[in-house]
Design an enzyme around this catalytic site. Structure first.
Site, mmCIF file in Angstrom:
data_model
loop_
_atom_site.group_PDB
_atom_site.id
_atom_site.type_symbol
_atom_site.label_atom_id
_atom_site.label_comp_id
_atom_site.label_asym_id
_atom_site.label_seq_id
_atom_site.Cartn_x
_atom_site.Cartn_y
_atom_site.Cartn_z
ATOM 1 N N THR A 34 -35.827 25.384 -46.391
ATOM 2 C CA THR A 34 -34.602 24.695 -46.822
ATOM 3 C C THR A 34 -34.175 23.603 -45.833
ATOM 4 O OG1 THR A 34 -33.249 26.399 -45.761
ATOM 5 C CG2 THR A 34 -33.687 26.696 -48.102
ATOM 6 N N TYR A 145 -26.160 38.452 -50.199
ATOM 7 C CA TYR A 145 -26.115 37.546 -49.051
ATOM 8 C C TYR A 145 -25.208 38.121 -47.956
ATOM 9 C CZ TYR A 145 -24.449 33.801 -46.084
ATOM 10 O OH TYR A 145 -24.069 33.074 -44.994
ATOM 11 N N ARG A 225 -9.367 27.710 -49.228
ATOM 12 C CA ARG A 225 -10.401 27.979 -48.225
ATOM 13 C C ARG A 225 -9.960 27.402 -46.884
ATOM 14 N NH1 ARG A 225 -11.649 30.668 -51.622
ATOM 15 N NH2 ARG A 225 -13.608 31.000 -52.721
#
Ligand code: UDP
Length: 333
Positions: A34, A145, A225
Site C-alpha cells: 500500500t 482492524y 472527529r
C-alpha cells in the site's frame, strides 16, 4: 540505526522524513503493498536512508534485515488499516497485522532489540461510552482492524513481562496534513478518508463529495472527529522514542487534539482553503461509524511532554497543496 516498518506509507513516511531531518540513520522495511516507491525515492534525497523491500510474513526477510543492519529501536507502522476491508477479509488482517508483528518481535528479541514504538488506533476503544476518550476507556473494538491493533497491544504487554521488550503504543485519532514542503503526503488507493475525498472532489471530472449521514445526534447531524496534524503526530513519535531511550516503562497514549469537528465543519474549512464552491450529496450512514470521537490527550502531554500546535486549517492547507501535486503529476503513477 532506526528501523521503520511501513515507512513507504502515509504516517510511516512522515516519521522517516522527520528522523532524516534530525540526522538519524534509518532503514525502511516495507512490502510496497500500500506504500509507494516514489515516496522512498523522495525520502532518499533527504538523508541517510536504506530501503529493504520485504514482507513481515517472511522470517528470512526479517532475519537478513537484522543481520545486515545494526538496529537499536523500531517504529512499527506496517499494517493494513481499512475498517471495511477488515470486515470482509479478516484473514488478511489477522495474518499480516498480528502474525507479522509476532515475526517482527521474534527477530527483535533474537537480535536483542528491546525498544518499539507501535502505531495503534482509537478504533481499539470500540463503541464510545463517553467523550473525551481517555486511555482508561473500555476497549471493545467493533471490527477486525481494531481487534488486530488491540491484540498487538496485549502481546506487547506480555513480551515486556517475558522478554523485556519496552513499547510505547500511540493511539491515533484522525490524522490530517502533509509535509509542508510537499515532498510527501497522504495517498491511498482507494481513498476513503474525509479530507482527501473533499479535496479530490474539487478537481475536474471528480465525483461529488458524499457526506455519510446527517441524522446523528450532534450539533449539525454529522459525525464528530478529532483531527491531529501529521507533524504533531510525528513529534509525539520522536518523543516516545526518547522516552524509551531514557528508560521509560511500557505505556500507551492517545494522540489527538482534544477538539471535535463535525463533517460539515471540516467541509466548510475545505471550502475556505480551496476557495471553491464545493458540492456535496447527503448519503446514508456508513456502517460502523461512531457518532463522536474526541481524544483526552492529557496523558501524552504530561508523560511525553508533547504539545500539539497545528490547527485543522493548517493541516487542510498542507493536504490541499499535496493533493494539487498528486493531481498534477503523480495521478497515474
Ligand atoms: N466521511 C464522509 N465522507 C467521506 C469520507 C468520510 O462523510 O467521503 C465521514 C465519515 O463518515 C466519518 C468522518 O467523515 O464520520 C471521518 O471519516 P474518515 O474515513 O476520514 O476517518 P474515520 O473516522 O472513519 O477513521
Amino acid at each position: 540505526m532506526i528501523l521503520v516498518t511501513g515507512g513507504a506509507g502515509y504516517i510511516g513516511s512522515h516519521c522517516v522524513l522527520s528522523l532524516l531531518e534530525n540526522k538519524q540513520e534509518v532503514v525502511v522495511f516495507d512490502n510496497l503493498s500500500t506504500g509507494f516507491q516514489e515516496t522512498i525515492d523522495e525520502l532518499k534525497k533527504i538523508g541517510n536512508l536504506k530501503f529493504i523491500k520485504g514482507d513481515l510474513s517472511k522470517k528470512e526477510d526479517l532475519n537478513s534485515l537484522f543481520e545486515n543492519y545494526k538496529i537499536d529501536s523500531v517504529f512499527h507502522f506496517a499494517a493494513f488499516s481499512q475498517v471495511k476491508e477488515s470486515v470482509l477479509n479478516p484473514q488478511k488482517y489477522y495474518s499480516n497485522n498480528v502474525s507479522g508483528t509476532i515475526n517482527l518481535l521474534e527477530a527483535m528479541i533474537k537480535n536483542n532489540v528491546k525498544k518499539i514504538v507501535f502505531s495503534s488506533t482509537a478504533a481499539i476503544y470500540g463503541e464510545v461510552q463517553y467523550v473525551p476518550i481517555d486511555e482508561k476507556h473500555i476497549q471493545k473494538p467493533m471490527n477486525p482492524y481494531g481487534k488486530t491493533k488491540l491484540m498487538i497491544e496485549n502481546i506487547l504487554d506480555d513480551y515486556d513481562n517475558a522478554y523485556g521488550v519496552k513499547s510505547v503504543r500511540l493511539r491515533y485519532f484522525n490524522v490530517v496534513g502533509a509535509d509542508i514542503k510537499k515532498r510527501i503526503g497522504e495517498r491511498h488507493n482507494p481513498e476513503t478518508h474525509l479530507i482527501p475525498n473533499v479535496l479530490k472532489s474539487t478537481f475536474n471530472d471528480a465525483r461529488p463529495f458524499e457526506i455519510y449521514g446527517n441524522d446523528y445526534n450532534t450539533k449539525d447531524g454529522t459525525c464528530i472527529r478529532d483531527y491531529i496534524n501529521i507533524e504533531d503526530l510525528i513529534d509525539a513519535h520522536l518523543k516516545a522514542l526518547k522516552y524509551l531511550e531514557n528508560g521509560g516503562k511500557t505505556d500507551f497514549f492517545n494522540l489527538g487534539n482534544a477538539q471535535g469537528y463535525s463533517v460539515k465543519e471540516v467541509f466548510e474549512i475545505c471550502k475556505k482553503v480551496t476557495e471553491k464552491d464545493i458540492q456535496f450529496n447527503i448519503n446514508k450512514r456508513r456502517e460502523g461509524d461512531p457518532e463522536k470521537l474526541v481524544a483526552d490527550n492529557k496523558k501524552a502531554k504530561e508523560i511525553l511532554n508533547w504539545n500539539p500546535k497545528r490547527n485543522l486549517e493548517y493541516g487542510i492547507k498542507a493536504a490541499y497543496e499535496w493533493e494539487k501535486k498528486l493531481q498534477g503529476g503523480l495521478k497515474n503513477a
